[in-house]
Structures are given as structure tokens and as C-alpha cells.
Design a protein around this motif. Sequence first.
Motif, PDB file in Angstrom:
ATOM      1  N   GLY A 122     -28.581  11.808  32.480  1.00 60.09           N
ATOM      2  CA  GLY A 122     -26.982  12.122  32.277  1.00 60.09           C
ATOM      3  C   GLY A 122     -26.647  11.506  30.852  1.00 60.09           C
ATOM      4  N   GLN A 123     -25.718  12.223  30.317  1.00 60.16           N
ATOM      5  CA  GLN A 123     -25.165  11.811  29.071  1.00 60.16           C
ATOM      6  C   GLN A 123     -23.632  11.500  29.280  1.00 60.16           C
ATOM      7  OE1 GLN A 123     -26.725  15.254  28.630  1.00 60.16           O
ATOM      8  NE2 GLN A 123     -28.765  14.021  28.437  1.00 60.16           N
ATOM      9  N   PHE A 124     -23.285  10.585  28.589  1.00 59.07           N
ATOM     10  CA  PHE A 124     -21.902  10.164  28.900  1.00 59.07           C
ATOM     11  C   PHE A 124     -21.336   9.869  27.724  1.00 59.07           C
ATOM     12  CE2 PHE A 124     -24.156   9.279  32.524  1.00 59.07           C
ATOM     13  CZ  PHE A 124     -23.446   9.757  33.435  1.00 59.07           C
ATOM     14  N   LEU A 125     -20.036  10.052  27.465  1.00 60.50           N
ATOM     15  CA  LEU A 125     -19.181   9.745  26.135  1.00 60.50           C
ATOM     16  C   LEU A 125     -17.888   8.815  26.639  1.00 60.50           C
ATOM     17  CD1 LEU A 125     -18.673   9.745  23.149  1.00 60.50           C
ATOM     18  CD2 LEU A 125     -17.828  12.120  23.093  1.00 60.50           C
ATOM     19  N   ASP A 126     -17.900   7.829  26.319  1.00 63.33           N
ATOM     20  CA  ASP A 126     -16.889   6.786  26.683  1.00 63.33           C
ATOM     21  C   ASP A 126     -16.753   7.015  28.152  1.00 63.33           C
ATOM     22  OD1 ASP A 126     -16.075   5.665  24.247  1.00 63.33           O
ATOM     23  OD2 ASP A 126     -15.276   7.624  23.547  1.00 63.33           O
ATOM     24  N   GLY A 127     -17.692   6.951  29.007  1.00 62.85           N
ATOM     25  CA  GLY A 127     -17.529   7.168  30.434  1.00 62.85           C
ATOM     26  C   GLY A 127     -17.633   8.489  30.941  1.00 62.85           C
ATOM     27  N   VAL A 128     -17.167   9.553  30.122  1.00 66.08           N
ATOM     28  CA  VAL A 128     -16.993  10.893  30.415  1.00 66.08           C
ATOM     29  C   VAL A 128     -18.399  11.581  30.574  1.00 66.08           C
ATOM     30  CG1 VAL A 128     -15.810  13.169  29.956  1.00 66.08           C
ATOM     31  CG2 VAL A 128     -14.795  10.939  29.456  1.00 66.08           C
ATOM     32  N   ARG A 129     -18.698  11.913  31.926  1.00 61.31           N
ATOM     33  CA  ARG A 129     -19.871  12.936  32.136  1.00 61.31           C
ATOM     34  C   ARG A 129     -19.840  14.191  31.126  1.00 61.31           C
ATOM     35  NH1 ARG A 129     -23.927  13.128  35.766  1.00 61.31           N
ATOM     36  NH2 ARG A 129     -23.141  11.500  37.045  1.00 61.31           N
ATOM     37  N   LEU A 130     -20.939  14.214  30.358  1.00 63.50           N
ATOM     38  CA  LEU A 130     -21.310  15.773  29.827  1.00 63.50           C
ATOM     39  C   LEU A 130     -22.159  16.536  30.384  1.00 63.50           C
ATOM     40  CD1 LEU A 130     -21.448  14.106  26.253  1.00 63.50           C
ATOM     41  CD2 LEU A 130     -19.297  14.875  27.250  1.00 63.50           C
ATOM     42  N   SER A 131     -21.533  17.653  30.745  1.00 63.01           N
ATOM     43  CA  SER A 131     -22.451  18.695  31.355  1.00 63.01           C
ATOM     44  C   SER A 131     -23.833  19.255  30.922  1.00 63.01           C
ATOM     45  CB  SER A 131     -21.607  19.930  32.072  1.00 63.01           C
ATOM     46  OG  SER A 131     -21.262  20.655  30.987  1.00 63.01           O
ATOM     47  N   ARG A 132     -23.813  18.991  29.571  1.00 57.02           N
ATOM     48  CA  ARG A 132     -24.900  19.439  28.847  1.00 57.02           C
ATOM     49  C   ARG A 132     -25.167  18.682  27.251  1.00 57.02           C
ATOM     50  NH1 ARG A 132     -25.688  23.837  29.616  1.00 57.02           N
ATOM     51  NH2 ARG A 132     -23.942  24.224  31.164  1.00 57.02           N
ATOM     52  N   PRO A 133     -26.400  18.383  26.954  1.00 51.30           N
ATOM     53  CA  PRO A 133     -26.636  17.570  25.703  1.00 51.30           C
ATOM     54  C   PRO A 133     -25.825  18.211  24.599  1.00 51.30           C
ATOM     55  CG  PRO A 133     -28.567  17.741  26.991  1.00 51.30           C
ATOM     56  CD  PRO A 133     -27.673  18.657  27.500  1.00 51.30           C
ATOM     57  N   GLY A 134     -25.504  19.570  24.628  1.00 56.18           N
ATOM     58  CA  GLY A 134     -25.252  20.057  23.516  1.00 56.18           C
ATOM     59  C   GLY A 134     -23.597  19.679  23.231  1.00 56.18           C
ATOM     60  N   MET A 135     -23.041  19.194  24.246  1.00 57.08           N
ATOM     61  CA  MET A 135     -21.584  18.836  24.046  1.00 57.08           C
ATOM     62  C   MET A 135     -21.427  17.567  23.224  1.00 57.08           C
ATOM     63  SD  MET A 135     -20.322  19.575  27.998  1.00 57.08           S
ATOM     64  CE  MET A 135     -18.348  19.380  27.636  1.00 57.08           C
ATOM     65  N   LEU A 136     -22.562  17.078  22.915  1.00 59.26           N
ATOM     66  CA  LEU A 136     -22.665  15.846  22.009  1.00 59.26           C
ATOM     67  C   LEU A 136     -22.773  16.717  20.562  1.00 59.26           C
ATOM     68  CD1 LEU A 136     -25.077  13.476  23.410  1.00 59.26           C
ATOM     69  CD2 LEU A 136     -22.558  13.117  23.285  1.00 59.26           C
ATOM     70  N   SER A 137     -21.753  16.608  19.688  1.00 57.77           N
ATOM     71  CA  SER A 137     -21.544  17.405  18.492  1.00 57.77           C
ATOM     72  C   SER A 137     -22.669  17.137  17.435  1.00 57.77           C
ATOM     73  CB  SER A 137     -20.151  17.477  18.094  1.00 57.77           C
ATOM     74  OG  SER A 137     -19.749  16.127  17.720  1.00 57.77           O
ATOM     75  N   ASP A 138     -22.652  17.626  16.480  1.00 55.83           N
ATOM     76  CA  ASP A 138     -23.523  17.292  15.492  1.00 55.83           C
ATOM     77  C   ASP A 138     -23.357  15.887  14.763  1.00 55.83           C
ATOM     78  OD1 ASP A 138     -24.839  19.801  15.776  1.00 55.83           O
ATOM     79  OD2 ASP A 138     -23.800  20.715  14.125  1.00 55.83           O
ATOM     80  N   ASP A 139     -22.070  15.398  14.819  1.00 55.70           N
ATOM     81  CA  ASP A 139     -21.812  14.118  14.174  1.00 55.70           C
ATOM     82  C   ASP A 139     -21.588  13.387  15.417  1.00 55.70           C
ATOM     83  OD1 ASP A 139     -21.371  14.593  11.442  1.00 55.70           O
ATOM     84  OD2 ASP A 139     -19.826  16.288  12.029  1.00 55.70           O
ATOM     85  N   LEU A 140     -22.458  12.200  15.591  1.00 52.65           N
ATOM     86  CA  LEU A 140     -22.034  11.062  16.203  1.00 52.65           C
ATOM     87  C   LEU A 140     -20.869  10.257  15.479  1.00 52.65           C
ATOM     88  CD1 LEU A 140     -25.816  10.045  16.844  1.00 52.65           C
ATOM     89  CD2 LEU A 140     -24.153  11.163  18.469  1.00 52.65           C
ATOM     90  N   LEU A 141     -19.962  10.461  15.652  1.00 50.83           N
ATOM     91  CA  LEU A 141     -18.515  10.143  14.909  1.00 50.83           C
ATOM     92  C   LEU A 141     -18.095   8.774  15.427  1.00 50.83           C
ATOM     93  CD1 LEU A 141     -16.430  10.913  13.104  1.00 50.83           C
ATOM     94  CD2 LEU A 141     -15.330  12.165  14.792  1.00 50.83           C
ATOM     95  N   ASP A 142     -17.834   7.712  14.694  1.00 48.79           N
ATOM     96  CA  ASP A 142     -17.335   6.750  14.857  1.00 48.79           C
ATOM     97  C   ASP A 142     -17.830   5.867  16.185  1.00 48.79           C
ATOM     98  OD1 ASP A 142     -15.681   4.536  13.900  1.00 48.79           O
ATOM     99  OD2 ASP A 142     -13.890   5.395  15.099  1.00 48.79           O
ATOM    100  N   ILE A 143     -19.176   5.701  16.202  1.00 47.49           N
ATOM    101  CA  ILE A 143     -19.839   5.186  17.329  1.00 47.49           C
ATOM    102  C   ILE A 143     -19.873   3.909  17.184  1.00 47.49           C
ATOM    103  CG2 ILE A 143     -22.028   5.201  18.662  1.00 47.49           C
ATOM    104  CD1 ILE A 143     -20.297   7.926  18.792  1.00 47.49           C
ATOM    105  N   GLU A 144     -19.632   3.163  18.545  1.00 44.71           N
ATOM    106  CA  GLU A 144     -19.761   1.783  18.855  1.00 44.71           C
ATOM    107  C   GLU A 144     -21.183   1.435  19.025  1.00 44.71           C
ATOM    108  OE1 GLU A 144     -19.005  -2.356  18.498  1.00 44.71           O
ATOM    109  OE2 GLU A 144     -17.518  -0.823  18.052  1.00 44.71           O
ATOM    110  N   SER A 145     -21.735   2.123  19.824  1.00 46.64           N
ATOM    111  CA  SER A 145     -23.108   1.737  20.675  1.00 46.64           C
ATOM    112  C   SER A 145     -23.732   3.026  21.172  1.00 46.64           C
ATOM    113  CB  SER A 145     -23.123   0.493  21.182  1.00 46.64           C
ATOM    114  OG  SER A 145     -22.232   0.747  22.520  1.00 46.64           O
TER     115      SER A 145
END
Length: 754
Positions: A122-145
Motif C-alpha cells: 500500500g502507498q499513502f500520501l498524507d494518509g490518503v490511499r493511492l490506488s497505484r504507485p504511479g500516482m506518486l509523481s516524479d517529484d517527492l515534493l516537500d516531504i517530511e518523511s
Amino acid sequence: MMKSKWRYSLVAAGVLASLSAVRAAETIPVSGTHSAEGTAVRLKKISVKGSRTQPRQQTTLSTLVSGKTLEQDNINRFEDLSQEVSGLDIAASDALDTRVTIRGIGDGGGSEINIGMASSVGQFLDGVRLSRPGMLSDDLLDIESVNVLKGPQGTLYGFNTSAGAIDIRSRKPTFTPQASAEQSVGQRGYVRTKVMASGALTENLAGRINVTHSERGGFVENVINGHQLGGSRGNGVRGQLLWLPTDKLDVRFIGDYSESTNFPVLSLVGVHSINGNPLFLNHASQTGAVIVNGRKVALDDQSETRVRQGGASVTADYHSDSGYSLHSLSAWRYFLFLPESADGLSIPLFANSGGDAHDRTWEQRFWLESPKGRKVDYTVGLDYWGENLHTFAHDHYYNGSDVTTWYGSNGNTGKYVQRFGMLKDDVASLYANSHWHINDQLELTTGLRGSYEKKTGSFRRINKNDFDSGILSQTEFLPALSTSLNWYATPNITPYLTLAYAEKSGGLNVSSGAAAKAGMDSLYINPEKTRSAELGVRTHWLQHKVEWNTALFWNEVSDFQTTAYDEESESSYLINAGKYRSRGVETQLSLYPAEGLDLALNGTLLDTRYLDFSNAKCPAEVSLQANAPATCNLTGKRVFSSPRLSLNAHARYEWNVADTLQAFVSGGYSWRSNAFGTVDDSEFTRIPAYGVLNLSTGLTGKRGNDTWHVSLWMQNALNKSYYRVIKAGDYGSAYGQLADERMIGLTLGWDFKG
């Protein structure tokens, strides 16, 4: 081809004065992940490097990478995250075809993307489930952790996390005004621009905005026209609001949008003869195709993919006087993938083909946390998640003799083959997690979740092996449970034992191949089941100057969801294929021997074997033989996409040059042993072992309240030529996606403080 060019962005950012402080309590939108069942033990966090705090009640060994570490190591793409985390493998061909495995578990492989099969990572961005890894864009933008949790995480993170979860958190808005601007340039037209502004908008409202632009030139030459392929360009924006109407309520709004264009290219890895007969070269000779390999291709047409995606979420956290906390997360996302794929040859076979995908997801979560510090802490919650996915796969074959000669028949010549797919998914789950403080030395964490899933889909194919599945519907109950015992043997040694069970969603065979082989009943695939055990110890010594964590792990996956291939319809379809086992040992060592010096090493030794896989697709070296069997027995063989050994080593030293000037040198080395690139364990698609060295050095200085930094960096310093992905081609050939060549670049940045 993407033209190499240098583009600079100039953005002016203004922020208002600080009026209040941000609430210290951290909100965790993913169900319970910062609640009693998902956070800290008495130790401090174990990071790949540099981080000194460990989440309480951690149930398995995980790797937490800070956003600062990602920035220092120039890790901007999701696919490069494996350079920080051992046991994590990411095979990214494009935004739709990105496959993630943790400890050899996560994806069923196959030659095509079947929309009826989900990943078990599973991939999650700020708690939101992403249905596929490609929804994580090319830029890991302003990431805390970024926290990579290994082993089944179903009780905390929900369905389809039976292999693990990747939890990404972005930085929150601040009431203290701040802004930053950063410009990076490098070889082959590399450009990356990042601008951020954050600050108070009213007494109770703060905002944060990020804007990014990136370009990356190609590194594979098309000898037909001299174009450089493999590059990309993209833009993104992310806005946030943090509202604190009272000292008990926090509300966070997040919205983002990004678009990117990529020019993917697969290079010829090798050509293999069958019984001394070079089938691929024979066909190339008959059609006049030009054959080159490595960082050169010979193409009459090129591929291009476009991605547009975005979303919005609202998280609310209420903290009562009695110590109870109530949380809510509401989110919606979309993902649009538009490819124009061409064949990998210099002769006209097909063009403007590929599989369009339009994916929309939405979710609502509520969870309640009990007061902390009691004999038993607990979290209970209710989640709902929905998805609506439409696909349109299109193959435009040329009407010419080359097509007939290459395929050995006129079955494809002049045809426009179309495949229409639809998938609707609804998942509702109830869960409870508890943490029992048995005594001063023993703590027991337990979790239970039940998910009810209804999946509806259809598939229609026209112009070749016509097929219409009609409406398919599948309903499943997916249980997950876990228990973990932590023993605080001494103040600095904590052994633990974790047992877990989770089920991954069932699948719908949106393919004509399955029905053609085994009838309509074969269009329904059973859930995949994972049992797991982990025995580990977390330690720290010399006032945390030495942190060393090690774990033995064992996982068994049954009803393995993978793909078979129907040669007549030239399509893959899903099957349940027996079971396989993943076991091994993982260790994480962090050293802080002197002021400013950080050293880290993390490694995973992995043994993955098919325990029962008698109906596997045969590898090309078998299937191309005369009188080849319909299936092959892979029982006892290695599982694909699972290198036996992966290691990541990092070192960073910082020192003061003057009162306001600091220098640093940094290096990181990542090594992976060989692995099979396809589920059939074909020797043709074996990915060779490789190591990647990244180096950087730079200066940081102050001017008043502001800070500036400049760094010189070198990615892939040894100029290692290695493959991220290798796939089977026609007639015994193999094609792979090469990683970038060595790149030297410069980054300049300025941080403004109010």
C-alpha cells in the motif's frame, strides 16, 4: 524525443507575520498509525541515517527516511527510494506500469497490466490511499518523511497491505513565515526548480504552497534520427491550509495537481538462440530491421506518455479534555494516463498504441483514540474507499508485409485492436487495535480488521478474438489480524515477536484469454493470503551514538495471484498459482561516532522460493522449443523481483568552516544482487547485480535570518550501466529499461525566515 533545453523559473513568494504557534500534536490520517497500536517503543526512531526517534509500538522492522535526508541525497523520484531502503524494489517502466515489492512480496508480475489485480504494497500520501504507485509523481515534493513498513500491515493500514506499506508525509503549514527557492541544473538538460512559501494568513489559519518544474534529457540514442530518448518534463503545485479554530480542533486542507510527459524507451538487452537457431535475428534479417543494443536503439517511431493527476483531502482532529481524540479524513483523487507507444524496431509494426487509464478514487475514514498512559490504550475505526477505473487499450498495426513477416501470419496486419475495461471497487472496513501495558517490561499490541469488498467490472475486445465478458461481480470478506509482544529487557535492548495474517483483494480477469482457456468461472480470482512472523531486537548504545536493529522474518503467500499468457489472443490473464515463501534477515546500523559525522548501513538477506507453482507460464527458452509444454513447474525456484542481497551504505560529515559557514561531504552506495525480471524465472530476463554510488559536497551559510546553500553532486558516480526493468521480447529477445548515466549537477538554494 524531448529537446534538451535549460529553463529557469522565477517565482516571487510573500508571507505574512507570525501570529500563533502550530499545535505540537501530530495528526495521523492513516487509520491508527500514530495511535496506541502504531507508534513508539521506548527507543528512538531508526532511520536509514540521521533520524533518532522510533515510533512507539512498532510491530515490525521499518525504515524511516526523513525529507531532509532525501534532499541531501538528491532523491527526487519514487523509483529511487530503494537506494535508501534495503528489501524494497521498485520496477518503474512508466506511471501505469510501476511495480513495488517488499521482501520479495507485492506484485504478481506478468507481461501486461491487468486492472483486476491490485498490489499488496500500500502507498499513502498524507494518509490518503493511492490506488497505484504511479500516482506518486516524479517529484517527492516537500516531504517530511517516508516510512517503509515491512510485513503485513492490514490491521493498521487496511486492505491490500499484506506485503507492507509506504507512508509518505508532507510538511505542514507553519505560522512562522518562511519561504525557499531552489534551482538545480545538471548534464543532459537536467533542470529542477522548487519554490515554497508558508506562513500565517489569519490568527488561526496558516497556508503553504509548493511549485515545482523539472526537465530531464534523454540518455539513449536513436541511431535512425539521432534523437535522445528516455527524458521527461513535468510541473506540479501543492497547496495546504492549516486551520486551528480552537485549542482542541485541527483541520488540514490539501490540494495538488501535476502533469508530466515522459519519453520511455526499452533497449535491446540480448538475443538468445533456441537450439542454435537465432529466431529474433532471422526475423530481423527477413524484414530488414536494424539491430543495436545498450544505450542505442533503432526506431522508426518513438513512445510518449502523458500523465495528469491531482486530488484534495481534508483531515480533522478533535482532542477532548478527557484525553479521547476523534479523527476524520476525506479524500478524492484522479489519475489520467495517456500513452502513445511504438514498437521497439526500425520497421513499422505498430504505433500510437498502449493502454489509456482514467482512475478516480475517494475515501472517508473515522477513528477514535483512547487516552494515553492507561493500562490499555486502543483505537477503533471505520473506513470506506471507492474506485472507478476505465481503461482503453488500443493497438494500431500497420498494413504492410513487414507486419505479416514479423508475426508469421496476417493475424495482426492492418488491424486496430481495441480493449475496453471497467472496474468499480467499494471497500468498507471496521477495525480495532489495542496496546496493553502488561508491566514495566512487557507490552502487547493486537489488531483486528474486517474489510468487506464488492468489485464490479467488465471487459470487451474487438477486431481480434472478439470477446465480451458482460458485467462481472465479486464480493469478498478480507480479514487481517496481528499481535506483537515487546520485551524491554534492559533500557537499551528490546526484543520483540510479531505474528500477522492478511488477505489481499480478489481479482477480476478482464481478459479474453482466461475465458478461452477455462470458461467464464476463471474470470474470478480468489484473495491472496499472507501469513507472517518476525523475531527481532531493537538496541541503542552509548547514548544513542550506536543504534542497531535486526530481525528474522518469515512470510508465506498462498493463492498467489499472478498472470498466465494466452498466445492466441496475445493477452495475459490472472490465475491463483499455489504458494511461495519469503524469509531472511534484515539489519539496520546507525553510528554517530563524532560531532557532525553520521554513518549508516542497512541490509536485507532474502530467500524467496515457490513452494507450489506447477502451472506456471514457461520461460521463453522452453516455450520456443519444438513441442513445448503448455505450463512449467517452478516449484522450488526463486521468486522473481527478489534479489538475495540488498545493501545501502551512507556517510555524511558536516563541519564549521566559519561562524556562519558550514561545509559537508556525503556519499551513498546502494547494491543489489541479481534477480529475475519476470515471474517465469527466464534466464533471458535476469537482471544482473549492480551497485550505484552517489556523491555530493557543499556549503551552507547564514545572512541575517536567512540561510543559503550550494551543493555539487554526482549521481551514479561510477557511471554504472544497469537495468531497472527487463522484459521478454519476441523470439528469444529481451528488452530492458536502463537507468540514467552518470550525472553531475549543481544546486543553489535560499531559505527565507520571518
